[in-house]
Motif scaffolding. Structure first.
Motif, PDB file in Angstrom:
ATOM      1  N   PHE A 171      10.477  -6.294 -11.124  1.00 59.57           N
ATOM      2  CA  PHE A 171       9.849  -5.579 -10.011  1.00 59.57           C
ATOM      3  C   PHE A 171       8.321  -5.632 -10.066  1.00 59.57           C
ATOM      4  CE2 PHE A 171       8.158  -1.988  -7.695  1.00 59.57           C
ATOM      5  CZ  PHE A 171       8.714  -2.217  -6.452  1.00 59.57           C
ATOM      6  N   PRO A 172       7.665  -5.323 -11.195  1.00 55.34           N
ATOM      7  CA  PRO A 172       6.203  -5.425 -11.182  1.00 55.34           C
ATOM      8  C   PRO A 172       5.716  -6.861 -10.955  1.00 55.34           C
ATOM      9  CG  PRO A 172       6.972  -4.685 -13.343  1.00 55.34           C
ATOM     10  CD  PRO A 172       8.159  -4.742 -12.441  1.00 55.34           C
ATOM     11  N   VAL A 173       6.468  -7.847 -11.392  1.00 56.12           N
ATOM     12  CA  VAL A 173       6.096  -9.243 -11.140  1.00 56.12           C
ATOM     13  C   VAL A 173       6.192  -9.535  -9.639  1.00 56.12           C
ATOM     14  CG1 VAL A 173       6.737 -11.658 -11.530  1.00 56.12           C
ATOM     15  CG2 VAL A 173       6.711 -10.055 -13.455  1.00 56.12           C
ATOM     16  N   LEU A 174       7.303  -9.154  -9.038  1.00 56.18           N
ATOM     17  CA  LEU A 174       7.478  -9.356  -7.600  1.00 56.18           C
ATOM     18  C   LEU A 174       6.415  -8.607  -6.799  1.00 56.18           C
ATOM     19  CD1 LEU A 174       9.096 -10.410  -5.158  1.00 56.18           C
ATOM     20  CD2 LEU A 174      10.526  -8.366  -5.376  1.00 56.18           C
ATOM     21  N   PHE A 175       6.122  -7.392  -7.206  1.00 56.13           N
ATOM     22  CA  PHE A 175       5.113  -6.574  -6.535  1.00 56.13           C
ATOM     23  C   PHE A 175       3.735  -7.241  -6.614  1.00 56.13           C
ATOM     24  CE2 PHE A 175       2.540  -2.706  -5.954  1.00 56.13           C
ATOM     25  CZ  PHE A 175       3.167  -2.183  -4.835  1.00 56.13           C
ATOM     26  N   LEU A 198      -7.332  -5.194  -9.479  1.00 52.47           N
ATOM     27  CA  LEU A 198      -7.011  -3.978 -10.230  1.00 52.47           C
ATOM     28  C   LEU A 198      -5.513  -3.666 -10.197  1.00 52.47           C
ATOM     29  CD1 LEU A 198     -10.061  -1.771  -9.198  1.00 52.47           C
ATOM     30  CD2 LEU A 198      -9.686  -3.003 -11.364  1.00 52.47           C
ATOM     31  N   ILE A 199      -4.877  -3.874  -9.061  1.00 46.82           N
ATOM     32  CA  ILE A 199      -3.425  -3.677  -8.985  1.00 46.82           C
ATOM     33  C   ILE A 199      -2.711  -4.673  -9.895  1.00 46.82           C
ATOM     34  CG2 ILE A 199      -1.399  -3.923  -7.464  1.00 46.82           C
ATOM     35  CD1 ILE A 199      -3.115  -2.644  -5.227  1.00 46.82           C
ATOM     36  N   THR A 200      -3.197  -5.901  -9.927  1.00 42.58           N
ATOM     37  CA  THR A 200      -2.615  -6.920 -10.809  1.00 42.58           C
ATOM     38  C   THR A 200      -2.739  -6.500 -12.271  1.00 42.58           C
ATOM     39  OG1 THR A 200      -3.148  -8.636  -9.194  1.00 42.58           O
ATOM     40  CG2 THR A 200      -2.666  -9.364 -11.442  1.00 42.58           C
ATOM     41  N   ALA A 201      -3.891  -5.955 -12.649  1.00 44.19           N
ATOM     42  CA  ALA A 201      -4.074  -5.474 -14.020  1.00 44.19           C
ATOM     43  C   ALA A 201      -3.097  -4.333 -14.318  1.00 44.19           C
ATOM     44  CB  ALA A 201      -5.512  -5.008 -14.224  1.00 44.19           C
ATOM     45  N   TYR A 202      -2.972  -3.421 -13.385  1.00 45.75           N
ATOM     46  CA  TYR A 202      -2.040  -2.294 -13.523  1.00 45.75           C
ATOM     47  C   TYR A 202      -0.608  -2.818 -13.711  1.00 45.75           C
ATOM     48  CZ  TYR A 202       0.562   1.919 -12.179  1.00 45.75           C
ATOM     49  OH  TYR A 202       1.427   2.974 -12.145  1.00 45.75           O
ATOM     50  N   LEU A 203      -0.235  -3.781 -12.884  1.00 52.35           N
ATOM     51  CA  LEU A 203       1.121  -4.344 -12.958  1.00 52.35           C
ATOM     52  C   LEU A 203       1.333  -5.142 -14.241  1.00 52.35           C
ATOM     53  CD1 LEU A 203       1.503  -5.394  -9.234  1.00 52.35           C
ATOM     54  CD2 LEU A 203       2.636  -3.475 -10.395  1.00 52.35           C
ATOM     55  N   GLY A 204       0.280  -5.774 -14.733  1.00 50.41           N
ATOM     56  CA  GLY A 204       0.384  -6.468 -16.016  1.00 50.41           C
ATOM     57  C   GLY A 204       0.747  -5.490 -17.136  1.00 50.41           C
ATOM     58  N   GLY A 205       0.126  -4.314 -17.088  1.00 49.36           N
ATOM     59  CA  GLY A 205       0.474  -3.270 -18.046  1.00 49.36           C
ATOM     60  C   GLY A 205       1.924  -2.830 -17.880  1.00 49.36           C
ATOM     61  N   ALA A 206       2.361  -2.734 -16.632  1.00 50.73           N
ATOM     62  CA  ALA A 206       3.755  -2.345 -16.364  1.00 50.73           C
ATOM     63  C   ALA A 206       4.721  -3.382 -16.930  1.00 50.73           C
ATOM     64  CB  ALA A 206       3.976  -2.165 -14.866  1.00 50.73           C
ATOM     65  N   ILE A 249       0.835  -1.208   0.000  1.00 49.80           N
ATOM     66  CA  ILE A 249       0.000   0.000   0.000  1.00 49.80           C
ATOM     67  C   ILE A 249       0.870   1.258   0.000  1.00 49.80           C
ATOM     68  CG2 ILE A 249      -1.627   1.358   1.401  1.00 49.80           C
ATOM     69  CD1 ILE A 249      -2.804  -1.470   2.262  1.00 49.80           C
ATOM     70  N   LEU A 250       1.870   1.304   0.855  1.00 55.98           N
ATOM     71  CA  LEU A 250       2.716   2.492   0.928  1.00 55.98           C
ATOM     72  C   LEU A 250       3.456   2.743  -0.389  1.00 55.98           C
ATOM     73  CD1 LEU A 250       4.172   2.233   4.550  1.00 55.98           C
ATOM     74  CD2 LEU A 250       2.418   3.820   3.694  1.00 55.98           C
ATOM     75  N   PHE A 251       3.992   1.689  -0.974  1.00 55.10           N
ATOM     76  CA  PHE A 251       4.705   1.873  -2.241  1.00 55.10           C
ATOM     77  C   PHE A 251       3.752   2.342  -3.337  1.00 55.10           C
ATOM     78  CE2 PHE A 251       6.251   0.761  -6.371  1.00 55.10           C
ATOM     79  CZ  PHE A 251       7.519   1.310  -6.347  1.00 55.10           C
TER      80      PHE A 251
END
Length: 132
Positions: free
Chosen positions: A104-108, A83-91, A26-28
């Motif tokens: 990093f987005p995979v780990l996140f 939704l965060i997973t979708a965002y990270l998939g785009g990343a 959450i903080l990141f």
């Protein structure tokens, strides 16, 4: 007759670990979203370098902010994680497109779901980890 397995509630230490991971996620995510929303120079520069038009960076920040708020609320945490997973998939897709490391987005994303897994029996039931 269907076989049902009762999943034991996670121990307090396991739930606490999950909560700590959630707080880190959450903080990141809040930091990243706010930097995009306020159009921080470094955030704008990095996003533009990845191919995003400067005019869209702030909107991307709002999308991440909404997903993060949903993730932070226990009743909507699963929706937020989706939704965060979708965002990270785009990343990940963007990072692959520009030939940059995408770990990093995979780990996140893994941390996002691991935190819920450690705290929530419903998630544990959907993603069973078996000893056999």
């Amino acid at each position: 007759m269907a076989h049902t397995t009762t999943i034991p509630a996670p121990a307090k230490s396991v739930r606490l670990t999950g909560r700590i991971i959630s707080i880190i996620v959450i903080l990141f995510a809040l930091f990243d979203a706010i930097m995009k929303i306020i159009k921080n120079h470094y955030s704008m520069e990095g996003s533009v370098a990845l191919g995003w038009p400067a005019s869209q960076v702030q909107f991307i920040g709002f999308v991440l902010l909404i997903a993060t708020i949903l993730y932070a609320i226990p009743r909507t945490a699963v929706l937020g994680a989706i939704l965060i997973t979708a965002y990270l998939g785009g990343a990940v897709a963007i990072m692959i497109r520009v030939a940059q490391p995408f770990w990093f987005p995979v780990l996140f994303g893994i941390l996002t779901w691991a935190a819920l897994y450690l705290q929530d029996n419903t998630i544990r039931g959907l993603i069973p980890v078996r000893k056999d």
